[in-house]
Enzyme design. Structure first.
Site, short mmCIF file in Angstrom:
data_model
loop_
_atom_site.label_atom_id
_atom_site.label_comp_id
_atom_site.label_asym_id
_atom_site.label_seq_id
_atom_site.Cartn_x
_atom_site.Cartn_y
_atom_site.Cartn_z
N CYS A 5 0.86 -1.18 0.00
CA CYS A 5 0.00 0.00 0.00
C CYS A 5 0.90 1.23 0.00
CB CYS A 5 -0.93 0.03 1.20
SG CYS A 5 -1.85 1.58 1.32
N CYS A 8 0.34 3.60 3.00
CA CYS A 8 0.94 3.06 4.23
C CYS A 8 2.45 3.28 4.22
CB CYS A 8 0.62 1.58 4.39
SG CYS A 8 -1.05 1.25 5.01
N ASP A 31 -0.39 15.86 -3.58
CA ASP A 31 -0.60 14.84 -4.62
C ASP A 31 0.57 14.91 -5.60
OD1 ASP A 31 -3.39 13.26 -5.79
OD2 ASP A 31 -1.68 13.54 -7.15
N HIS A 47 -5.28 1.98 8.01
CA HIS A 47 -5.54 1.53 6.64
C HIS A 47 -7.00 1.11 6.52
CE1 HIS A 47 -4.65 -0.21 2.66
NE2 HIS A 47 -5.63 -1.06 3.00
N GLY A 92 -13.32 5.78 -9.87
CA GLY A 92 -12.07 6.48 -10.14
C GLY A 92 -11.00 6.29 -9.09
N HIS A 97 -6.41 3.03 -0.24
CA HIS A 97 -6.25 3.45 1.16
C HIS A 97 -7.03 4.77 1.20
CE1 HIS A 97 -3.50 4.02 4.90
NE2 HIS A 97 -4.38 5.02 4.89
N HIS A 99 -8.71 8.21 1.22
CA HIS A 99 -8.13 9.56 1.18
C HIS A 99 -9.14 10.55 0.65
CE1 HIS A 99 -7.22 7.51 -2.61
NE2 HIS A 99 -7.35 8.69 -3.19
N HIS A 101 -9.43 14.12 -1.33
CA HIS A 101 -8.73 15.10 -2.17
C HIS A 101 -9.18 16.50 -1.76
CE1 HIS A 101 -7.33 12.32 -5.49
NE2 HIS A 101 -8.31 11.57 -4.99
P1 5GP Z 1 -7.59 8.20 -6.29
O1 5GP Z 1 -7.70 8.09 -7.79
O2 5GP Z 1 -7.29 6.86 -5.66
O3 5GP Z 1 -8.75 8.90 -5.66
O4 5GP Z 1 -6.36 9.16 -6.02
C1 5GP Z 1 -5.07 8.71 -5.81
C2 5GP Z 1 -4.19 9.93 -5.90
O5 5GP Z 1 -2.93 9.60 -5.33
C3 5GP Z 1 -3.93 10.40 -7.33
O6 5GP Z 1 -4.36 11.75 -7.48
C4 5GP Z 1 -2.42 10.24 -7.50
O7 5GP Z 1 -1.84 11.29 -8.25
C5 5GP Z 1 -1.92 10.21 -6.08
N1 5GP Z 1 -0.73 9.40 -5.86
C6 5GP Z 1 -0.52 8.13 -6.33
N2 5GP Z 1 0.67 7.68 -5.93
C7 5GP Z 1 1.22 8.68 -5.19
C8 5GP Z 1 2.47 8.80 -4.50
O8 5GP Z 1 3.31 7.90 -4.47
N3 5GP Z 1 2.70 9.96 -3.85
C9 5GP Z 1 1.79 10.98 -3.84
N4 5GP Z 1 2.13 12.09 -3.17
N5 5GP Z 1 0.61 10.90 -4.48
C10 5GP Z 1 0.34 9.76 -5.15
ZN ZN Z 2 -2.61 1.63 3.44
#
Ligand code: 5GP
Ligand code: ZN
Length: 107
Positions: A5, A8, A31, A47, A92, A97, A99, A101
């Site tokens: 993860c 994590c 991000d 988690h 999307g 994990h 989160h 935005h």
């Molecule tokens: P989701 O699509 O799951 O809602 O958003 C995941 C977000 O995590 C995406 O906007 C992506 O750019 C961001 N993200 C993915 N991997 C990493 C990472 O290793 N570091 C950071 N800071 N953001 C990440």
């Molecule tokens: Zn996690």
């Protein structure tokens, strides 16, 4: 800590991130592929794979996340902004994990 993860691993400081806030319950970082001038991710240290898995036991944690999100937005001088949660693959969600935005409105 869940194997493989990415969030994590960020929480455990095994991979780097630009952390803007951290306490015992949550972490907030930039991000890596920002979709707005300010694009932060607010993440519980526990988690929880997806919003679909939250339970009544998580009420205090989720309330804390929301209050801190408001404070982090204020600290970044955001007036109007967007909060979003992508839920599930077809919603999307790419990182499983939970989160939130936090994205600044275009100006
Ligand atoms: P989701 O699509 O799951 O809602 O958003 C995941 C977000 O995590 C995406 O906007 C992506 O750019 C961001 N993200 C993915 N991997 C990493 C990472 O290793 N570091 C950071 N800071 N953001 C990440
Ligand atoms: Zn996690």
């Amino acid at each position: 800590m869940v194997d493989n993860c990415i969030f994590c691993k960020i929480i455990a400081k095994q991979i780097p991130a630009t952390i803007v806030f951290e306490d015992e319950q949550i972490i907030a970082f930039k991000d890596i592929h920002p979709k707005a001038k300010v694009h932060l991710l607010i993440v519980p240290k526990k988690h929880i794979a997806t919003f679909k898995e939250i339970s009544a036991n998580d009420g205090d944690l989720l309330g804390h996340m929301l209050i801190k999100t408001k404070e982090i937005a204020e600290e970044h001088h955001l007036n109007d902004y967007k909060l979003s949660v992508n839920v599930g693959q077809h919603g999307g969600q790419e990182v499983f994990h939970l989160h939130l935005h936090l994205m600044s409105a275009p100006n």
